[in-house]
Design a protein around this motif. Structure first.
Motif, mmCIF file in Angstrom:
data_model
loop_
_atom_site.group_PDB
_atom_site.id
_atom_site.type_symbol
_atom_site.label_atom_id
_atom_site.label_comp_id
_atom_site.label_asym_id
_atom_site.label_seq_id
_atom_site.Cartn_x
_atom_site.Cartn_y
_atom_site.Cartn_z
ATOM 1 N N UNK A 1 -3.659 -8.493 -3.264
ATOM 2 C CA UNK A 1 -4.629 -8.385 -2.170
ATOM 3 C C UNK A 1 -3.960 -8.664 -0.823
ATOM 4 N N UNK A 2 -3.083 -9.654 -0.802
ATOM 5 C CA UNK A 2 -2.392 -9.992 0.439
ATOM 6 C C UNK A 2 -1.468 -8.885 0.898
ATOM 7 N N UNK A 3 -0.760 -8.263 -0.041
ATOM 8 C CA UNK A 3 0.123 -7.148 0.312
ATOM 9 C C UNK A 3 -0.667 -6.000 0.918
ATOM 10 N N UNK A 4 -1.766 -5.638 0.259
ATOM 11 C CA UNK A 4 -2.571 -4.522 0.746
ATOM 12 C C UNK A 4 -3.180 -4.832 2.119
ATOM 13 N N UNK A 5 -3.620 -6.085 2.268
ATOM 14 C CA UNK A 5 -4.193 -6.525 3.543
ATOM 15 C C UNK A 5 -3.155 -6.443 4.661
ATOM 16 N N UNK A 6 -1.955 -6.925 4.374
ATOM 17 C CA UNK A 6 -0.888 -6.902 5.384
ATOM 18 C C UNK A 6 -0.505 -5.470 5.742
ATOM 19 N N UNK A 7 -0.453 -4.601 4.727
ATOM 20 C CA UNK A 7 -0.090 -3.209 4.979
ATOM 21 C C UNK A 7 -1.088 -2.544 5.917
ATOM 22 N N UNK A 8 -2.364 -2.776 5.699
ATOM 23 C CA UNK A 8 -3.385 -2.170 6.559
ATOM 24 C C UNK A 8 -3.362 -2.771 7.966
ATOM 25 N N UNK A 9 -3.116 -4.092 8.057
ATOM 26 C CA UNK A 9 -3.141 -4.749 9.362
ATOM 27 C C UNK A 9 -1.968 -4.331 10.240
ATOM 28 N N UNK A 10 -0.757 -4.268 9.677
ATOM 29 C CA UNK A 10 0.435 -4.044 10.504
ATOM 30 C C UNK A 10 0.842 -2.575 10.592
ATOM 31 N N UNK B 1 -1.391 0.199 9.771
ATOM 32 C CA UNK B 1 -2.537 1.028 10.164
ATOM 33 C C UNK B 1 -2.361 2.473 9.681
ATOM 34 N N UNK B 2 -2.371 3.449 10.582
ATOM 35 C CA UNK B 2 -2.290 4.859 10.192
ATOM 36 C C UNK B 2 -0.928 5.222 9.581
ATOM 37 N N UNK B 3 0.101 4.449 9.887
ATOM 38 C CA UNK B 3 1.428 4.738 9.338
ATOM 39 C C UNK B 3 1.472 4.545 7.819
ATOM 40 N N UNK B 4 0.577 3.714 7.308
ATOM 41 C CA UNK B 4 0.549 3.471 5.860
ATOM 42 C C UNK B 4 0.240 4.767 5.122
ATOM 43 N N UNK B 5 -0.708 5.526 5.635
ATOM 44 C CA UNK B 5 -1.087 6.793 4.998
ATOM 45 C C UNK B 5 -0.019 7.869 5.171
ATOM 46 N N UNK B 6 0.897 7.651 6.105
ATOM 47 C CA UNK B 6 1.959 8.626 6.352
ATOM 48 C C UNK B 6 3.217 8.326 5.545
ATOM 49 N N UNK B 7 3.090 7.457 4.542
ATOM 50 C CA UNK B 7 4.218 7.079 3.683
ATOM 51 C C UNK B 7 5.378 6.500 4.494
ATOM 52 N N UNK B 8 5.020 5.642 5.444
ATOM 53 C CA UNK B 8 6.029 4.881 6.176
ATOM 54 C C UNK B 8 6.872 4.087 5.170
ATOM 55 N N UNK B 9 8.173 3.958 5.426
ATOM 56 C CA UNK B 9 9.080 3.315 4.466
ATOM 57 C C UNK B 9 8.646 1.895 4.125
ATOM 58 N N UNK B 10 8.128 1.163 5.121
ATOM 59 C CA UNK B 10 7.654 -0.193 4.839
ATOM 60 C C UNK B 10 6.470 -0.164 3.885
#
Length: 247
Positions: A186-195, A197-206
Motif C-alpha cells: 500500500x505504501x509503495x502504491x501510495x508513494x508512486x501516485x503521490x510523486x 502522478x501522470x508519469x506512473x501511467x507512462x511507465x516511468x522507470x521509477x
C-alpha cells in the motif's frame, strides 16, 4: 490432522524442497533490499535526518523493508533454518532479532512522522489506509514480542501453558508478517501516485522499479509464509527443549 505411529516424527524430517525454496526466498529478499536502496538513493535522492524532512522519509521504506519484512521473515524461519542449534540459543536469538526489528521500526516511524510534521506546510498524519494498516501491524508485532518473551523466556512458566500458547503465537506472528507485506504494498502504491502522478501511467522507470519491488515483496512474503507454515519443515523436538534457560 491426527496421524498414528511415528508418522509426525517422520514428517518433521521431510525436508524435500526446503533448500531450493529457502534459497529462492533469500535471493528475493536480498534483491528486494538492493532495489529499495537503489530506489531511495538514485530516484529519491538519498538520506538525511531532520535538516531535510523529504530525505529523512527515505529511511522509512528502507528500514521497514529490512526490519519488518526481511529480518522478520528470517526470525520466523530461524527454527527451520537452524534446526541443529539448541532450543535455548534459538529462543534468545529469535527474541534478540525481534527486539532489533522493534528498534528499526521505531526509527522508521520517527522518520515518517518527522517528514510530515517538519514539512512546509506540514502534511497530515494517519489518514491513509497504508498508515492504518502499518500502525496496526506494528502494534500487533510489539504485542507478539512482549507476549512471546513472557511466555517462552520466563523460567517459571509451566510447559503446558507454553504449549497451549504456541499456536496463537505462530498464527498472530504470521498475521503480523502478512500485515507488514500488505502495508508495504500500500505504501509503495501510495508513494508512486503521490510523486509520479501522470508519469506512473507512462511507465516511468521509477514506476517500473516500484512495481518490481512490489512483486518481490509478494514473492518473498509468499515463500516465507509457506516455509514457516509447512509442518514437514518444522524442527524436530529434542529432550533438552523443555529446559529453557538452564544448561
Amino acid at each position: 490432522m491426527e496421524q498414528i505411529g511415528d508418522s509426525p516424527q517422520r514428517q518433521s524430517h521431510s525436508l524435500e524442497g526446503f533448500t531450493p525454496l529457502i534459497t529462492i526466498a533469500e535471493t528475493c529478499g536480498g534483491l528486494l533490499i538492493i532495489l529499495v536502496v537503489i530506489w531511495t538513493t538514485y530516484y529519491r535522492n538519498g538520506f538525511s535526518w531532520r535538516s531535510n524532512p523529504s530525505l529523512e522519509f527515505n529511511w522509512h521504506p528502507l528500514l521497514m523493508t529490512i526490519g519488518l519484512v526481511f529480518l522478520y521473515a528470517n526470525a520466523m524461519l530461524l527454527y527451520r533454518t537452524q534446526r541443529n542449534v539448541r532450543k535455548r540459543r534459538l529462543k534468545l536469538t529469535h527474541a534478540g532479532m525481534m527486539l532489533f526489528i522493534v528498534m528499526l521500526t521505531v526509527i522508521a516511524l520517527v522518520a515518517a512522522f518527522d517528514s510530515h510534521n517538519l514539512a512546509s506546510p506540514p502534511i497530515p498524519n494517519m489518514y491513509t489506509l497504508h498508515s492504518w494498516v502499518g500502525l496496526t501491524t506494528v502494534i500487533l508485532f510489539c504485542c507478539q514480542w512482549v507476549a512471546g518473551c513472557v511466555t517462552f523466556l520466563f523460567p517459571g512458566l509451566q510447559t503446558p501453558l507454553r504449549a497451549s500458547y504456541m499456536p496463537i503465537h505462530v498464527y498472530f506472528g504470521v498475521a503480523a508478517f502478512i500485515g507488514a507485506i500488505v502495508s508495504c504494498l500500500l505504501g509503495l502504491n501510495e508513494k508512486a501516485f503521490f510523486v509520479l502522478k501522470d508519469k506512473y501511467a507512462a511507465f516511468e522507470s521509477e514506476g517500473v522499479l516500484i512495481n518490481i519491488i512490489g512483486l518481490l515483496l509478494i514473492s518473498f512474503g509468499s515463500l516465507s509464509v509457506y516455509l514457516v507454515t509447512q509442518e514437514r519443515y518444522r524442527r524436530l523436538p529434542r529432550p533438552e527443549d523443555d529446559v529453557l534457560l538452564a544448561r
